[in-house]
Design a protein around this motif. Structure first.
Motif, PDB file in Angstrom:
ATOM      1  N   LEU A  52       7.007  94.169 -26.672  1.00 35.43           N
ATOM      2  CA  LEU A  52       7.810  94.129 -25.453  1.00 35.43           C
ATOM      3  C   LEU A  52       8.426  95.481 -25.143  1.00 35.43           C
ATOM      4  O   LEU A  52       8.722  96.260 -26.049  1.00 35.43           O
ATOM      5  CB  LEU A  52       8.944  93.109 -25.612  1.00 35.43           C
ATOM      6  N   ALA A  53       8.639  95.712 -23.860  1.00 33.45           N
ATOM      7  CA  ALA A  53       9.435  96.843 -23.386  1.00 33.45           C
ATOM      8  C   ALA A  53      10.634  96.237 -22.662  1.00 33.45           C
ATOM      9  O   ALA A  53      10.481  95.317 -21.853  1.00 33.45           O
ATOM     10  CB  ALA A  53       8.634  97.718 -22.433  1.00 33.45           C
ATOM     11  N   THR A  54      11.825  96.739 -22.972  1.00 36.89           N
ATOM     12  CA  THR A  54      13.034  96.183 -22.379  1.00 36.89           C
ATOM     13  C   THR A  54      14.049  97.286 -22.112  1.00 36.89           C
ATOM     14  O   THR A  54      14.033  98.323 -22.775  1.00 36.89           O
ATOM     15  CB  THR A  54      13.659  95.105 -23.289  1.00 36.89           C
ATOM     16  N   ASP A  55      14.904  97.021 -21.160  1.00 36.12           N
ATOM     17  CA  ASP A  55      16.034  97.921 -20.916  1.00 36.12           C
ATOM     18  C   ASP A  55      17.290  97.359 -21.571  1.00 36.12           C
ATOM     19  O   ASP A  55      18.388  97.830 -21.349  1.00 36.12           O
ATOM     20  CB  ASP A  55      16.255  98.129 -19.420  1.00 36.12           C
ATOM     21  N   GLY A  56      17.120  96.316 -22.389  1.00 38.03           N
ATOM     22  CA  GLY A  56      18.238  95.675 -23.062  1.00 38.03           C
ATOM     23  C   GLY A  56      18.757  94.458 -22.336  1.00 38.03           C
ATOM     24  O   GLY A  56      19.459  93.636 -22.902  1.00 38.03           O
ATOM     25  N   ARG A  57      18.407  94.334 -21.060  1.00 35.81           N
ATOM     26  CA  ARG A  57      18.852  93.194 -20.257  1.00 35.81           C
ATOM     27  C   ARG A  57      17.707  92.254 -19.926  1.00 35.81           C
ATOM     28  O   ARG A  57      17.877  91.054 -19.876  1.00 35.81           O
ATOM     29  CB  ARG A  57      19.489  93.671 -18.947  1.00 35.81           C
ATOM     30  N   GLN A  58      16.543  92.823 -19.678  1.00 32.18           N
ATOM     31  CA  GLN A  58      15.400  92.013 -19.274  1.00 32.18           C
ATOM     32  C   GLN A  58      14.114  92.602 -19.844  1.00 32.18           C
ATOM     33  O   GLN A  58      14.085  93.743 -20.289  1.00 32.18           O
ATOM     34  CB  GLN A  58      15.298  91.953 -17.757  1.00 32.18           C
ATOM     35  N   LEU A  60      10.724  94.288 -19.335  1.00 35.73           N
ATOM     36  CA  LEU A  60      10.069  95.118 -18.320  1.00 35.73           C
ATOM     37  C   LEU A  60       8.552  95.026 -18.424  1.00 35.73           C
ATOM     38  O   LEU A  60       7.827  95.382 -17.495  1.00 35.73           O
ATOM     39  CB  LEU A  60      10.503  96.572 -18.472  1.00 35.73           C
ATOM     40  N   GLY A  61       8.071  94.570 -19.554  1.00 35.98           N
ATOM     41  CA  GLY A  61       6.639  94.426 -19.759  1.00 35.98           C
ATOM     42  C   GLY A  61       6.366  93.937 -21.164  1.00 35.98           C
ATOM     43  O   GLY A  61       7.243  93.960 -22.026  1.00 35.98           O
ATOM     44  N   GLY A  62       5.163  93.487 -21.367  1.00 34.07           N
ATOM     45  CA  GLY A  62       4.797  93.016 -22.693  1.00 34.07           C
ATOM     46  C   GLY A  62       3.328  92.688 -22.775  1.00 34.07           C
ATOM     47  O   GLY A  62       2.617  92.651 -21.771  1.00 34.07           O
ATOM     48  N   LEU A  63       2.884  92.490 -23.997  1.00 37.09           N
ATOM     49  CA  LEU A  63       1.512  92.073 -24.246  1.00 37.09           C
ATOM     50  C   LEU A  63       1.450  91.374 -25.588  1.00 37.09           C
ATOM     51  O   LEU A  63       2.373  91.435 -26.394  1.00 37.09           O
ATOM     52  CB  LEU A  63       0.544  93.255 -24.203  1.00 37.09           C
ATOM     53  N   ARG A  64       0.321  90.714 -25.804  1.00 37.66           N
ATOM     54  CA  ARG A  64       0.091  90.009 -27.060  1.00 37.66           C
ATOM     55  C   ARG A  64      -1.000  90.751 -27.820  1.00 37.66           C
ATOM     56  O   ARG A  64      -2.053  91.052 -27.270  1.00 37.66           O
ATOM     57  CB  ARG A  64      -0.343  88.580 -26.749  1.00 37.66           C
ATOM     58  N   VAL A 108       1.712  91.983 -19.098  1.00 43.51           N
ATOM     59  CA  VAL A 108       2.602  91.831 -17.953  1.00 43.51           C
ATOM     60  C   VAL A 108       3.428  93.108 -17.847  1.00 43.51           C
ATOM     61  O   VAL A 108       4.026  93.546 -18.823  1.00 43.51           O
ATOM     62  CB  VAL A 108       3.548  90.614 -18.110  1.00 43.51           C
ATOM     63  N   ILE A 109       3.435  93.718 -16.666  1.00 44.91           N
ATOM     64  CA  ILE A 109       4.260  94.897 -16.397  1.00 44.91           C
ATOM     65  C   ILE A 109       4.969  94.663 -15.081  1.00 44.91           C
ATOM     66  O   ILE A 109       4.344  94.273 -14.099  1.00 44.91           O
ATOM     67  CB  ILE A 109       3.408  96.182 -16.309  1.00 44.91           C
ATOM     68  N   VAL A 110       6.279  94.885 -15.056  1.00 49.57           N
ATOM     69  CA  VAL A 110       7.039  94.702 -13.825  1.00 49.57           C
ATOM     70  C   VAL A 110       7.771  95.994 -13.481  1.00 49.57           C
ATOM     71  O   VAL A 110       7.975  96.854 -14.319  1.00 49.57           O
ATOM     72  CB  VAL A 110       8.054  93.541 -13.940  1.00 49.57           C
ATOM     73  N   SER A 111       8.122  96.103 -12.226  1.00 47.14           N
ATOM     74  CA  SER A 111       8.901  97.248 -11.752  1.00 47.14           C
ATOM     75  C   SER A 111       9.933  96.720 -10.770  1.00 47.14           C
ATOM     76  O   SER A 111       9.975  95.523 -10.481  1.00 47.14           O
ATOM     77  CB  SER A 111       7.986  98.272 -11.079  1.00 47.14           C
ATOM     78  N   ASP A 113       9.827  96.943  -7.757  1.00 50.08           N
ATOM     79  CA  ASP A 113       9.085  96.429  -6.611  1.00 50.08           C
ATOM     80  C   ASP A 113       8.262  95.195  -6.964  1.00 50.08           C
ATOM     81  O   ASP A 113       7.469  94.739  -6.166  1.00 50.08           O
ATOM     82  CB  ASP A 113       8.157  97.514  -6.059  1.00 50.08           C
ATOM     83  N   GLY A 114       8.416  94.673  -8.184  1.00 49.38           N
ATOM     84  CA  GLY A 114       7.635  93.523  -8.625  1.00 49.38           C
ATOM     85  C   GLY A 114       6.513  93.961  -9.544  1.00 49.38           C
ATOM     86  O   GLY A 114       6.456  95.117  -9.959  1.00 49.38           O
ATOM     87  N   PRO A 115       5.611  93.051  -9.899  1.00 45.92           N
ATOM     88  CA  PRO A 115       4.522  93.376 -10.805  1.00 45.92           C
ATOM     89  C   PRO A 115       3.622  94.474 -10.241  1.00 45.92           C
ATOM     90  O   PRO A 115       3.409  94.544  -9.037  1.00 45.92           O
ATOM     91  CB  PRO A 115       3.751  92.063 -10.937  1.00 45.92           C
ATOM     92  N   LEU A 116       3.128  95.317 -11.119  1.00 46.14           N
ATOM     93  CA  LEU A 116       2.198  96.364 -10.700  1.00 46.14           C
ATOM     94  C   LEU A 116       0.813  95.759 -10.526  1.00 46.14           C
ATOM     95  O   LEU A 116       0.222  95.280 -11.482  1.00 46.14           O
ATOM     96  CB  LEU A 116       2.158  97.479 -11.758  1.00 46.14           C
ATOM     97  N   PRO A 117       0.273  95.744  -9.318  1.00 45.60           N
ATOM     98  CA  PRO A 117      -0.962  95.023  -9.061  1.00 45.60           C
ATOM     99  C   PRO A 117      -2.180  95.584  -9.787  1.00 45.60           C
ATOM    100  O   PRO A 117      -2.978  94.839 -10.315  1.00 45.60           O
ATOM    101  CB  PRO A 117      -1.137  95.104  -7.551  1.00 45.60           C
ATOM    102  N   LEU A 118      -2.360  96.878  -9.838  1.00 48.84           N
ATOM    103  CA  LEU A 118      -3.566  97.437 -10.440  1.00 48.84           C
ATOM    104  C   LEU A 118      -3.647  97.118 -11.914  1.00 48.84           C
ATOM    105  O   LEU A 118      -4.626  96.598 -12.407  1.00 48.84           O
ATOM    106  CB  LEU A 118      -3.625  98.948 -10.216  1.00 48.84           C
ATOM    107  N   THR A 119      -2.587  97.411 -12.636  1.00 49.77           N
ATOM    108  CA  THR A 119      -2.582  97.197 -14.077  1.00 49.77           C
ATOM    109  C   THR A 119      -2.804  95.731 -14.419  1.00 49.77           C
ATOM    110  O   THR A 119      -3.634  95.403 -15.252  1.00 49.77           O
ATOM    111  CB  THR A 119      -1.248  97.671 -14.693  1.00 49.77           C
ATOM    112  N   ASN A 120      -2.071  94.850 -13.785  1.00 51.14           N
ATOM    113  CA  ASN A 120      -2.192  93.444 -14.122  1.00 51.14           C
ATOM    114  C   ASN A 120      -3.509  92.848 -13.647  1.00 51.14           C
ATOM    115  O   ASN A 120      -4.053  91.981 -14.303  1.00 51.14           O
ATOM    116  CB  ASN A 120      -1.004  92.653 -13.572  1.00 51.14           C
ATOM    117  N   ASP A 121      -4.033  93.277 -12.508  1.00 50.33           N
ATOM    118  CA  ASP A 121      -5.318  92.777 -12.070  1.00 50.33           C
ATOM    119  C   ASP A 121      -6.403  93.161 -13.064  1.00 50.33           C
ATOM    120  O   ASP A 121      -7.268  92.364 -13.393  1.00 50.33           O
ATOM    121  CB  ASP A 121      -5.687  93.315 -10.671  1.00 50.33           C
ATOM    122  N   LEU A 122      -6.382  94.386 -13.543  1.00 47.68           N
ATOM    123  CA  LEU A 122      -7.360  94.811 -14.542  1.00 47.68           C
ATOM    124  C   LEU A 122      -7.204  94.016 -15.826  1.00 47.68           C
ATOM    125  O   LEU A 122      -8.180  93.631 -16.450  1.00 47.68           O
ATOM    126  CB  LEU A 122      -7.229  96.304 -14.828  1.00 47.68           C
ATOM    127  N   GLY A 123      -5.956  93.776 -16.228  1.00 48.11           N
ATOM    128  CA  GLY A 123      -5.707  93.013 -17.441  1.00 48.11           C
ATOM    129  C   GLY A 123      -6.206  91.587 -17.326  1.00 48.11           C
ATOM    130  O   GLY A 123      -6.691  91.010 -18.290  1.00 48.11           O
TER     131      GLY A 123
END
Length: 125
Positions: A52-58, A60-64, A108-111, A113-123
């Protein structure tokens, strides 16, 4: 802005881990209209490392990351979904039956502006 921290799920507050799973469901089911079997927690989550990647509150992204070690005959997630597929058969020169290897999935990667479409679509593809 808080600093971003990356680590394994057991290093974070339970709320951040649950946020990853919530965002994973949101991404795959709502955005891609994928079936629940694609997004929901499954048996591979229990035997995998959740990074996971986090800012300590939420989250921001993750993978298995599902690791298979020599002698482990259990299927990787993609092998389970694609009947007859064996990753070691695709890369015979890598000697995977005798080498630890991993499958990265459920990205899953979020920003702001919401999820990043290119990265998640490829994933997903």
């Amino acid at each position: 802005m808080n600093a971003v921290r990356i680590g394994f799920h057991h290093e974070f507050d339970r709320a951040v881990v649950q946020d990853y799973f919530r965002k994973r469901v949101e991404w795959y089911e709502q955005r891609l209209a994928a079936p629940a079997t694609v997004s929901r927690k499954d048996e591979y989550d229990d035997r995998s490392h959740i990074v996971l990647a986090t800012d300590g509150r939420q989250c921001l992204g993750g993978l298995r990351a599902t690791v298979r070690r020599p002698g482990d005959t259990r299927l990787l997630p993609t092998e389970h979904v694609c009947d007859g597929l064996r990753v070691s058969d695709l890369f015979p020169e890598a000697g995977l039956p005798n080498t630890p290897h991993a499958e990265l999935s459920k990205l899953v990667i979020v920003s702001d502006d919401g999820p990043l479409p290119l990265t998640n679509d490829l994933g997903f593809r």
